[in-house]
Motif scaffolding. Structure first.
Motif, PDB file in Angstrom:
ATOM      1  N   LYS A  95      -5.463   8.377  -4.566  1.00  0.00           N
ATOM      2  CA  LYS A  95      -5.012   8.701  -3.218  1.00  0.00           C
ATOM      3  C   LYS A  95      -6.134   9.212  -2.310  1.00  0.00           C
ATOM      4  O   LYS A  95      -5.867   9.628  -1.190  1.00  0.00           O
ATOM      5  N   THR A  96      -7.354   9.168  -2.787  1.00  0.00           N
ATOM      6  CA  THR A  96      -8.475   9.638  -1.980  1.00  0.00           C
ATOM      7  C   THR A  96      -9.106   8.475  -1.243  1.00  0.00           C
ATOM      8  O   THR A  96      -9.673   7.571  -1.860  1.00  0.00           O
ATOM      9  N   CYS A  97      -9.002   8.502   0.070  1.00  0.00           N
ATOM     10  CA  CYS A  97      -9.591   7.436   0.889  1.00  0.00           C
ATOM     11  C   CYS A  97     -11.104   7.661   0.982  1.00  0.00           C
ATOM     12  O   CYS A  97     -11.546   8.781   1.242  1.00  0.00           O
ATOM     13  N   PRO A  98     -11.899   6.614   0.757  1.00  0.00           N
ATOM     14  CA  PRO A  98     -13.357   6.791   0.781  1.00  0.00           C
ATOM     15  C   PRO A  98     -13.962   6.872   2.172  1.00  0.00           C
ATOM     16  O   PRO A  98     -15.172   7.048   2.318  1.00  0.00           O
ATOM     17  N   ALA A 265     -11.372   0.176   0.130  1.00  0.00           N
ATOM     18  CA  ALA A 265     -10.007   0.382   0.599  1.00  0.00           C
ATOM     19  C   ALA A 265      -9.100  -0.439  -0.316  1.00  0.00           C
ATOM     20  O   ALA A 265      -9.361  -1.614  -0.564  1.00  0.00           O
ATOM     21  N   ILE A 266      -8.059   0.179  -0.844  1.00  0.00           N
ATOM     22  CA  ILE A 266      -7.132  -0.485  -1.757  1.00  0.00           C
ATOM     23  C   ILE A 266      -5.819  -0.735  -1.028  1.00  0.00           C
ATOM     24  O   ILE A 266      -5.253   0.175  -0.424  1.00  0.00           O
ATOM     25  N   ILE A 267      -5.337  -1.978  -1.090  1.00  0.00           N
ATOM     26  CA  ILE A 267      -4.041  -2.324  -0.497  1.00  0.00           C
ATOM     27  C   ILE A 267      -3.238  -3.101  -1.535  1.00  0.00           C
ATOM     28  O   ILE A 267      -3.645  -4.174  -1.971  1.00  0.00           O
ATOM     29  N   ARG A 287       0.510   7.723  -7.897  1.00  0.00           N
ATOM     30  CA  ARG A 287      -0.859   7.226  -8.056  1.00  0.00           C
ATOM     31  C   ARG A 287      -1.486   6.719  -6.764  1.00  0.00           C
ATOM     32  O   ARG A 287      -2.707   6.686  -6.640  1.00  0.00           O
ATOM     33  N   LEU A 288      -0.675   6.270  -5.800  1.00  0.00           N
ATOM     34  CA  LEU A 288      -1.178   5.735  -4.540  1.00  0.00           C
ATOM     35  C   LEU A 288      -0.309   6.251  -3.389  1.00  0.00           C
ATOM     36  O   LEU A 288       0.834   6.688  -3.604  1.00  0.00           O
ATOM     37  N   ASP A 289      -0.826   6.165  -2.168  1.00  0.00           N
ATOM     38  CA  ASP A 289      -0.029   6.509  -0.995  1.00  0.00           C
ATOM     39  C   ASP A 289       0.994   5.409  -0.736  1.00  0.00           C
ATOM     40  O   ASP A 289       0.630   4.231  -0.616  1.00  0.00           O
ATOM     41  N   HIS A 290       2.257   5.808  -0.656  1.00  0.00           N
ATOM     42  CA  HIS A 290       3.331   4.862  -0.366  1.00  0.00           C
ATOM     43  C   HIS A 290       3.410   4.712   1.151  1.00  0.00           C
ATOM     44  O   HIS A 290       3.957   5.554   1.855  1.00  0.00           O
ATOM     45  N   ASN A 306      -4.789   3.475  -0.889  1.00  0.00           N
ATOM     46  CA  ASN A 306      -5.479   4.743  -1.117  1.00  0.00           C
ATOM     47  C   ASN A 306      -5.838   5.407   0.208  1.00  0.00           C
ATOM     48  O   ASN A 306      -6.390   6.513   0.217  1.00  0.00           O
ATOM     49  N   CYS A 307      -5.540   4.736   1.303  1.00  0.00           N
ATOM     50  CA  CYS A 307      -5.848   5.231   2.649  1.00  0.00           C
ATOM     51  C   CYS A 307      -4.591   5.244   3.502  1.00  0.00           C
ATOM     52  O   CYS A 307      -4.542   4.638   4.588  1.00  0.00           O
ATOM     53  N   GLY A 308      -3.572   5.927   3.021  1.00  0.00           N
ATOM     54  CA  GLY A 308      -2.302   5.939   3.735  1.00  0.00           C
ATOM     55  C   GLY A 308      -2.410   6.483   5.146  1.00  0.00           C
ATOM     56  O   GLY A 308      -1.696   6.036   6.052  1.00  0.00           O
ATOM     57  N   ASP A 309      -3.298   7.455   5.354  1.00  0.00           N
ATOM     58  CA  ASP A 309      -3.461   8.022   6.689  1.00  0.00           C
ATOM     59  C   ASP A 309      -4.065   7.031   7.662  1.00  0.00           C
ATOM     60  O   ASP A 309      -4.010   7.238   8.884  1.00  0.00           O
ATOM     61  N   GLY A 310      -4.644   5.939   7.131  1.00  0.00           N
ATOM     62  CA  GLY A 310      -5.229   4.924   7.990  1.00  0.00           C
ATOM     63  C   GLY A 310      -4.228   3.920   8.522  1.00  0.00           C
ATOM     64  O   GLY A 310      -4.597   3.032   9.311  1.00  0.00           O
ATOM     65  N   ALA A 311      -2.964   4.042   8.117  1.00  0.00           N
ATOM     66  CA  ALA A 311      -1.926   3.125   8.602  1.00  0.00           C
ATOM     67  C   ALA A 311      -1.498   3.555  10.002  1.00  0.00           C
ATOM     68  O   ALA A 311      -0.870   4.599  10.177  1.00  0.00           O
ATOM     69  N   VAL A 312      -1.844   2.755  10.995  1.00  0.00           N
ATOM     70  CA  VAL A 312      -1.591   3.135  12.385  1.00  0.00           C
ATOM     71  C   VAL A 312      -0.390   2.414  12.983  1.00  0.00           C
ATOM     72  O   VAL A 312       0.096   2.789  14.051  1.00  0.00           O
ATOM     73  N   GLU A 313       0.090   1.374  12.305  1.00  0.00           N
ATOM     74  CA  GLU A 313       1.269   0.644  12.793  1.00  0.00           C
ATOM     75  C   GLU A 313       2.025   0.042  11.618  1.00  0.00           C
ATOM     76  O   GLU A 313       1.409  -0.543  10.723  1.00  0.00           O
TER      77      GLU A 313
END
Length: 338
Positions: A95-98, A265-267, A287-290, A306-313
């Motif tokens: 869950k750690t975004c790089p 970035a993992i998707i 294990r991952l951001d839902h 792993n970068c759930g906060d990066g989801a803008v839309e």
């Protein structure tokens, strides 16, 4: 059967070699089944439990870099079954975004869509390019970057329909076997590696075969690396135990951890055939951001990162743009990384 760890060692030794655990003829690859379990004629009748090709293709530049690694606490899930998998420590997650939040600049728009092939295409003839219209109309000005499809018997037809309706870009479409496929923009990404692996299997209560995950490792034109993985999950919906439950989720995480690299970035996306309450989704949530879930059939379509906060839309796009559509909602998420 060759162990996955042995395949990876061979891949490192052979650099860009292709390692095959077992080959399944195209006629034996399972076809389209709805999340409700309906399969149409033309599905495999052999009933053979064969491992789909486990294929690792890497460039020489890829071999020297570092994968994330999959830890084990010594416990085994689904022990004695082909899908058995080491359990990681309960605290382990990806869950750690790089990337830092301050300098987000890489836009990546993704789509996951179960196409309901046996009905929408085989019976309804595509319903006037219903799926293609949905893809093209929802792409927006900057367009999609990555797309994952389930119940997809002909990835090139899907791409052709979408292009005929106005989808822009230079695309490659990658076959994942077992009626899954993914697509990526070749004018925005370079392919670094790819693979596919069985991660679960339907219960005998509703059996159509094994279930796989396919992945690509990509490098964006600005240098951002993305590990993109597509999955269609076991039936019955939300079933647990054996090779249908949390073992499937852990096998997916193991594929990610053994092939994704530090800094990626993992998707992860797909029709998991699993509601939020299921052991599969509860395990993945650890294990991952839902990032997003659909509502169709109790919410069986999901997108993780792993970068759930990066989801803008985030968008639920519906089932199609013609008279007939899928029995699943298409889901779209736009990320901004770096």
């Amino acid at each position: 059967m060759v162990a996955a760890s042995s395949l990876m060692r061979l891949a490192v030794l052979a650099a860009s070699a292709t390692v095959t655990a077992a080959s399944v003829p195209a006629s034996d690859i399972e076809g389209s089944c709805s999340a409700g379990g309906t399969c149409m004629p033309g599905q495999p009748t052999s009933g053979e439990h064969l491992l789909i090709q486990t294929r690792v293709n890497r460039s020489s530049a890829e071999v020297g870099s570092h994968v994330l690694g999959y830890p084990s606490d010594g416990e085994i899930k689904a022990q004695g079954l082909w899908c058995q998998v080491e359990e990681p420590p309960s605290s382990w997650n990806l869950k750690t975004c790089p990337f830092g939040k301050a300098a987000q600049k890489t836009r990546v728009k993704v789509l996951t869509y179960n196409l309901f092939w046996w009905n929408l295409f085989n019976q309804k003839g595509g319903s006037g390019r219903s799926a293609g219209k949905l893809i093209a109309e929802s792409a927006g000005r900057e367009g999609y970057d990555l797309m994952g499809f389930q119940e997809c018997d002909d990835r090139w037809r899907v791409l052709a329909d979408a292009k005929a309706e106005g989808l822009q870009g230079d695309w490659d479409a990658v076959d994942g076997g077992r009626a899954i496929a993914l697509m990526y923009r070749k004018d925005r990404f370079t392919l670094l590696g790819s693979g596919k692996q069985d991660v679960g299997e339907d219960s005998q209560l509703q059996y159509y075969g094994k279930r796989s995950a396919q992945w690509v490792h990509l490098k964006h034109t600005d240098g951002t690396k993305v590990f993109f993985i597509n999955h269609h999950g076991p039936l019955p919906v939300s079933s647990g135990g054996g090779c249908t439950g949390s073992a499937t989720a852990l096998n997916i995480m193991k594929v990610i951890a053994r092939h994704a690299h530090k800094g990626d970035a993992i998707i992860l996306m797909g029709d998991f055939n699993a509601e939020p309450k299921s052991s599969r989704i509860q395990e993945l949530d650890k294990r991952l951001d839902h990032v997003y879930a659909g509502t169709c059939m109790g919410g069986v379509d999901h997108i993780y990162s792993n970068c759930g906060d990066g989801a803008v839309e985030k968008q639920n796009l519906g089932k199609g743009a013609g008279q007939h559509g899928s029995d699943h909602d298409a889901l779209s998420v736009t990320f901004k990384f770096r």
